[in-house]
Design an enzyme around this catalytic site. Structure first.
Site: not given
Length: 515
Positions: A32, A37, A52, A146
């Site tokens: 992302g 990840v 991550k 978020d």
């Protein structure tokens, strides 16, 4: 399930080199804006983990590296069963990383993309867990910022985990707050977040309200062709009434979503703990909860589960760019809906009380506006019955301008638009009428006629049924319900309603011969 390892991936090679003694790094799971990840196994504990890392290209930027570390610290500080656990934070070859619980399951976003609207028990279970996780964060001064389906994971045991606090901040930490910086996912952002203002727990409540709407209807409430268009909707457009979108939703749940989607933060819940309490009060039997949990486990495994019946979803809920928002009653949509469900005598007394209050506060102005609107409605009806639809439409528009609380002008405007073939305008007007008076029999009947003329007999049936719940002896609603049932092949039911209605314009509609 991990993706195939790419031997040419330099980041993967770096991780394997520097973490070889502690982790077996297998392959990439996803990436992302704030990280990549990988799936890995912790050698000492023989435990599968999600590793991550911040890509080197971003790690060179001190502000981004600090944000990544903050995410790890924030998540590690939250000890809650519905918050993703963080096991370790460190660096490998200059690359910041953290290890987390590896969720064998799917994101809520993936489930929604495949399944559409979710069963009611599933929605309640998810909302209770997600709100509890956010309340725990808010208690520690942490705002997620978020909240969306992609950041809510469901493991194969049906456990719900909120993750990715990558753009979260502690409420008392101003060191990383950039004035007028907009962060978040546009479809789920609160109005204050769209404006780049400092946000608090109420912003997460709004985002969770958007997610609740999506889970219940299958779509987010607002769409547009541009970021500016989506933000405009968040600022100004009321969300469609879920009670009109889907059958069988309990009033306490509708009230929670309505309150969470209030445009002004102060009109949402005073605290997210209050939101958790309100969701806990949504009626859900033990058997229903267990069924919801079982369905979640199946969805996390990727199993097929029955979809919400199409007949339970009555209208496309998304407000698209360019649509006019349906006006809300001046005294508030929630009060209007509650009054609609009261006995007529009590409803009359309450409305008279409201009118008296208006007179006390506003003098004769409200009365003059009401008289002006009523006169415009009467002129509109005369023009309509006389066949002058242009003059009728103009009169009804003046009535709406004089008193936006009246549903009847919208009903006639919707009828005129339908008769002229403008189905989009007809839909907007009739939605406005039903928003103002959810139990307005004529509005419900007209919406049924609109759906029937558009060939959506299943949706028409639902609106005619609701109209007859208000006015059981309405022959037109009975007759056209018979037409809708005939088109659906339900000839026995169609015959009963057509016989009850007797002869009328509905006798010639397609399928009436099913009698």
């Amino acid at each position: 399930m991990s993706l195939a390892a790419d031997p040419s991936d330099p980041l993967l090679a770096t991780l394997r080199e520097h973490l070889a003694a502690e982790y077996e790094v297998e392959g990439e799971l996803g990436r992302g804006a704030m990280g990549v990840v990988y799936r890995a196994t912790e050698r000492e504990l023989h435990r599968a983990v999600a590793l991550k890392v911040l890509p080197p290209a971003l790690a060179t930027t001190s502000a981004i590296a600090e944000r990544f570390k903050r995410e790890a610290r924030l998540m590690a500080s939250l000890d809650h069963p519905n918050v993703m656990p963080v096991y370790r934070v460190g660096q490998a070859g200059g690359v910041p990383f953290m290890t987390m619980k590896l969720v064998e399951g799917r994101s809520l976003e993936a489930i929604l993309a495949e399944q559409g609207a979710l069963p009611l028990p599933v929605v309640v279970v998810v909302l209770r867990a997600a709100s509890a996780a956010l309340a725990a964060a808010h208690d520690r001064g942490i705002v997620h910022r978020d909240v969306k389906g992609g950041n809510i994971l469901v493991d194969r045991d049906g456990r719900i985990l909120v993750t990715d606090f990558g753009i979260a901040r502690a409420a008392d930490d101003g060191s990383l707050t950039a004035t007028s910086t907009i962060v978040g996912t546009p479809y789920f952002m609160s109005p204050e977040q769209c404006a780049g203002k400092r946000v608090g727990p109420a912003s997460d409540q709004y985002s969770l309200g958007i997610l609740a709407f999506q889970m219940l209807s299958g779509s987010v409430p607002f769409e547009a062709d541009s970021l500016a268009g989506i933000m405009h909707h968040h600022f100004f457009t009321p969300a469609p009434d879920l009670g009109l979108v889907r059958d069988g939703l309990p009033r306490p749940l509708l009230d929670v979503v309505d309150r969470a989607l209030a445009k002004e933060p102060e009109r949402r819940f005073a605290s997210t703990r209050d939101m958790v309490d309100a969701l806990d009060a949504v009626p859900l039997e033990v058997a229903e909860r267990k069924d919801g949990e079982a369905t979640l486990r199946a969805l996390a495994r990727g199993d097929l589960v029955p979809r919400v019946p199409a007949t339970a979803l009555h209208a496309a809920p998304t407000v698209a760019s360019g649509e006019r928002a349906a006006p809300r009653p001046l005294w508030g949509g929630t009060l209007a809906r509650r009054l609609a469900g009261r006995p007529m005598a009590l409803r009359t007394k309450l409305l008279l009380g409201v009118l008296a209050l208006v007179l006390l506060l506003g003098g004769g102005l409200a009365v003059r506006e009401t008289r002006s609107a009523d006169a415009a409605v009467r002129r509109g009806v005369r023009h309509y019955t006389g066949g002058d639809k242009a003059a009728a439409a103009a009169a009804f528009e003046r009535a709406v301008a004089a008193d936006p609380r009246l549903a009847l002008p919208h009903v006639y405007l919707g009828r005129i638009a339908r008769e002229q073939g403008d189905l989009a305008r007809a839909t907007r007007e009739l939605r406005a009428a039903i928003e103002l008076e959810p139990r307005h029999a004529a509005a419900l009947r007209e919406m049924g006629a609109l759906q029937l003329s558009a060939g959506r007999a299943d949706l028409a049936r639902g609106f005619y049924v609701r109209s007859l719940e208000v006015e059981p002896d309405d022959r037109a609603a009975q007759g056209y319900l018979g037409c809708a049932l005939a088109r659906l092949g339900r000839t026995a039911e169609a015959s009963r309603f057509l016989a009850r209605a007797g002869s009328g314009p509905w006798s010639s509609c397609a399928g009436a011969r099913a009698r």
